[in-house]
Design a protein around this motif. Sequence first.
Motif, PDB file in Angstrom:
ATOM      1  N   ALA A 246       0.829  -1.184  -0.028  1.00  0.00           N
ATOM      2  CA  ALA A 246      -0.221  -0.038   0.054  1.00  0.00           C
ATOM      3  C   ALA A 246       0.823   1.442  -0.020  1.00  0.00           C
ATOM      4  N   GLU A 247       0.255   2.110  -1.001  1.00  0.00           N
ATOM      5  CA  GLU A 247       1.260   3.450  -1.104  1.00  0.00           C
ATOM      6  C   GLU A 247       1.305   3.995   0.205  1.00  0.00           C
ATOM      7  N   ASP A 248       0.409   4.178   1.093  1.00  0.00           N
ATOM      8  CA  ASP A 248       0.288   4.997   2.346  1.00  0.00           C
ATOM      9  C   ASP A 248       1.453   4.420   3.315  1.00  0.00           C
ATOM     10  N   VAL A 249       1.594   3.014   3.335  1.00  0.00           N
ATOM     11  CA  VAL A 249       2.621   2.503   4.191  1.00  0.00           C
ATOM     12  C   VAL A 249       3.992   2.843   3.619  1.00  0.00           C
ATOM     13  N   LEU A 250       4.376   2.965   2.331  1.00  0.00           N
ATOM     14  CA  LEU A 250       5.637   3.184   1.795  1.00  0.00           C
ATOM     15  C   LEU A 250       6.076   4.804   1.972  1.00  0.00           C
ATOM     16  N   THR A 251       5.047   5.781   1.672  1.00  0.00           N
ATOM     17  CA  THR A 251       5.179   7.023   1.856  1.00  0.00           C
ATOM     18  C   THR A 251       5.707   7.343   3.404  1.00  0.00           C
ATOM     19  N   LYS A 252       4.895   6.689   4.489  1.00  0.00           N
ATOM     20  CA  LYS A 252       5.136   6.901   5.667  1.00  0.00           C
ATOM     21  C   LYS A 252       6.533   6.348   6.169  1.00  0.00           C
ATOM     22  N   ALA A 253       6.785   5.223   5.759  1.00  0.00           N
ATOM     23  CA  ALA A 253       8.059   4.291   6.229  1.00  0.00           C
ATOM     24  C   ALA A 253       9.187   4.977   5.675  1.00  0.00           C
ATOM     25  N   PHE A 254       9.240   5.574   4.609  1.00  0.00           N
ATOM     26  CA  PHE A 254      10.371   6.210   3.905  1.00  0.00           C
ATOM     27  C   PHE A 254      10.257   7.844   4.224  1.00  0.00           C
ATOM     28  N   GLY A 255       9.245   8.338   4.631  1.00  0.00           N
ATOM     29  CA  GLY A 255       9.261   9.765   4.616  1.00  0.00           C
ATOM     30  C   GLY A 255       9.293  10.413   3.506  1.00  0.00           C
ATOM     31  N   VAL A 256       8.789  10.169   2.453  1.00  0.00           N
ATOM     32  CA  VAL A 256       8.803  10.700   0.956  1.00  0.00           C
ATOM     33  C   VAL A 256       7.460  10.745   0.349  1.00  0.00           C
ATOM     34  N   ASP A 257       7.267  11.459  -0.472  1.00  0.00           N
ATOM     35  CA  ASP A 257       5.921  11.728  -1.233  1.00  0.00           C
ATOM     36  C   ASP A 257       5.735  10.441  -2.154  1.00  0.00           C
ATOM     37  N   LYS A 258       4.511  10.666  -2.968  1.00  0.00           N
ATOM     38  CA  LYS A 258       3.996   9.610  -3.751  1.00  0.00           C
ATOM     39  C   LYS A 258       4.934   9.488  -5.038  1.00  0.00           C
TER      40      LYS A 258
END
Length: 225
Positions: A198-210
């Motif tokens: 899930a995109e929300d998981v990755l953006t939050k985990a890495f601190g970057v935008d979509k």
Amino acid sequence: MAPICGVQFLVLLYAMALVFQAALASDPSPVQDFCIAEKNSPVFINGLACKDPTLATAADFFFAGLDVPGNTMNRVGSNVTLVNAAVLPGLNTLGVSIARIDYAPYGLNPPHTHPRATELLTVLEGTLYVGFVTSNPENRLFVKTLRRGDVYVFPAGLVHFQFNVGNVDAVAIAALSSQNPGVVTVANAVFGTRPPVAEDVLTKAFGVDKGVIDELRAQFNQVGS
């Protein structure tokens, strides 16, 4: 000998459990001379079923081809030729495997882990910058530049990598403490899953935008979630 009290017994039991758990943290020890892998067996077990030992031949213990360079014409510029129990049946139950790793100039064997094996790397040709990272929360990085004849060990389960820092090809041989060490390449596991994480998981985990996530996923032909 004095009798063991309740507390002592519990401590002893706990220590025995830890030893037993450690003993199970690698491939099981063989209980016979060999167990030739029967790849066509319908039996599904933790490992590979054995064929009738009376049918074993010298060919079951032989593999040819580690003298052949691997194809490094790919995105990372490296190639791993793994010899495990699936291609060398005689390795079944023996708890070891071996791999040839080829690196193009400035080629990389990306950060990855072997969930079931410690790796012992020996450089045959070239110069490699190698390292591994300890587990949380320390996340300490150990690195070393290796040249021909040098050996380095990567402890089981820890993220590690090798990078060819020279402008010529490099070659290494890796010995692994499992008949099937497995490999989890970090970038592939995060950005190349099917279906995608899930995109929300990755953006939050890495601190970057979509946009950054989409760009990284594109490297693995991955579509958004």
